[in-house]
Scaffold this motif. Structure first.
Motif, PDB file in Angstrom:
ATOM      1  N   LEU A  81       0.829  -1.219   0.000  1.00 21.77           N
ATOM      2  CA  LEU A  81       0.000   0.000   0.000  1.00 21.77           C
ATOM      3  C   LEU A  81       0.858   1.262   0.000  1.00 21.77           C
ATOM      4  CD1 LEU A  81      -2.742  -1.088   2.548  1.00 21.77           C
ATOM      5  CD2 LEU A  81      -3.107  -0.624   0.118  1.00 21.77           C
ATOM      6  N   LEU A  82       1.884   1.290   0.835  1.00 19.08           N
ATOM      7  CA  LEU A  82       2.715   2.489   0.935  1.00 19.08           C
ATOM      8  C   LEU A  82       3.594   2.696  -0.300  1.00 19.08           C
ATOM      9  CD1 LEU A  82       3.624   2.346   4.728  1.00 19.08           C
ATOM     10  CD2 LEU A  82       1.946   3.842   3.592  1.00 19.08           C
ATOM     11  N   ARG A  83       3.899   1.606  -1.010  1.00 20.17           N
ATOM     12  CA  ARG A  83       4.599   1.732  -2.299  1.00 20.17           C
ATOM     13  C   ARG A  83       3.651   2.225  -3.383  1.00 20.17           C
ATOM     14  NH1 ARG A  83       6.815  -3.612  -1.392  1.00 20.17           N
ATOM     15  NH2 ARG A  83       5.125  -4.341  -2.685  1.00 20.17           N
ATOM     16  N   GLU A  84       2.356   2.185  -3.057  1.00 24.54           N
ATOM     17  CA  GLU A  84       1.290   2.540  -3.999  1.00 24.54           C
ATOM     18  C   GLU A  84       1.342   1.655  -5.240  1.00 24.54           C
ATOM     19  OE1 GLU A  84       1.167   6.799  -4.559  1.00 24.54           O
ATOM     20  OE2 GLU A  84       0.876   7.136  -2.414  1.00 24.54           O
ATOM     21  N   ASP A  85       1.457   0.342  -4.981  1.00 21.80           N
ATOM     22  CA  ASP A  85       1.440  -0.629  -6.067  1.00 21.80           C
ATOM     23  C   ASP A  85       0.180  -0.451  -6.897  1.00 21.80           C
ATOM     24  OD1 ASP A  85       3.803  -1.647  -5.078  1.00 21.80           O
ATOM     25  OD2 ASP A  85       2.967  -3.583  -4.450  1.00 21.80           O
ATOM     26  N   LYS A  86       0.323  -0.644  -8.179  1.00 21.85           N
ATOM     27  CA  LYS A  86      -0.794  -0.468  -9.113  1.00 21.85           C
ATOM     28  C   LYS A  86      -1.978  -1.338  -8.705  1.00 21.85           C
ATOM     29  CE  LYS A  86      -1.900  -0.434 -13.980  1.00 21.85           C
ATOM     30  NZ  LYS A  86      -1.431  -0.597 -15.343  1.00 21.85           N
TER      31      LYS A  86
END
Length: 168
Positions: A81-86
């Motif tokens: 989530l924090l990496r903002e995965d697609k």
């Protein structure tokens, strides 16, 4: 000053959010929310719900079973989530209202457990120098909400990839 009890917290919540038009809350809690005291037929979650409903709220109880998920799963979900995965929701924090949550997350490093599974380092909870509101308690509460809402996004999908453990 007497310590606050569950009733106090429920009433403080209702007071703080009294102006909100939408009075629906989806209550995510850990497995201990299913416990009750000897002097009550209600679980902690049911007691909290009862107080809020008496104050005009609709409360929908959410928990993921009678055991808490392993930290390894929550750790990997947070990282995705924090990496903002697609394809995953974007998570943001209100720095003003979430000051102690942010401190708590910062004080919740990962460590290797006995079986090399990722665990949360909860040493801050035992520390006499760190106030309880700055220990890992708030990060645990955030874990319950985030895992309850978003675990299905990554619990076997392609975005669910192992991460390195960052220790410090």
């Amino acid at each position: 000053n007497k310590p606050k009890i569950l009733d106090d917290l429920a009433n403080e919540f209702a007071d703080y959010y009294a102006a909100h038009f939408n009075k629906t809350i989806y209550l995510h809690y850990d497995a201990s929310g299913n416990n009750s005291q000897a002097n009550s037929r209600l679980t902690y979650a049911e007691q909290f719900k009862k107080i809020l409903e008496a104050r005009g709220w609709l409360v929908i109880l959410h928990t993921r079973g009678n055991t808490n998920p392993e930290h390894d799963k929550k750790y990997r979900l947070w990282n995705a989530l924090l990496r903002e995965d697609k394809g995953l929701p974007i998570v943001r924090f209100n720095a003003h209202n979430c000051k102690y949550l942010i401190i708590s997350i910062e004080r919740a490093p990962a460590k290797k457990g006995r079986t090399d599974v990722i665990q949360k380092d909860k040493a801050s909870e035992a520390s006499k120098k760190i106030p309880a509101k700055e220990a890992t308690h708030y990060s645990d509460a955030a874990d319950n909400v985030i895992y309850g809402l978003y675990a299905d996004y990554v619990s076997g999908g392609s975005a669910f990839v192992p991460d390195q453990i960052d220790t410090y």
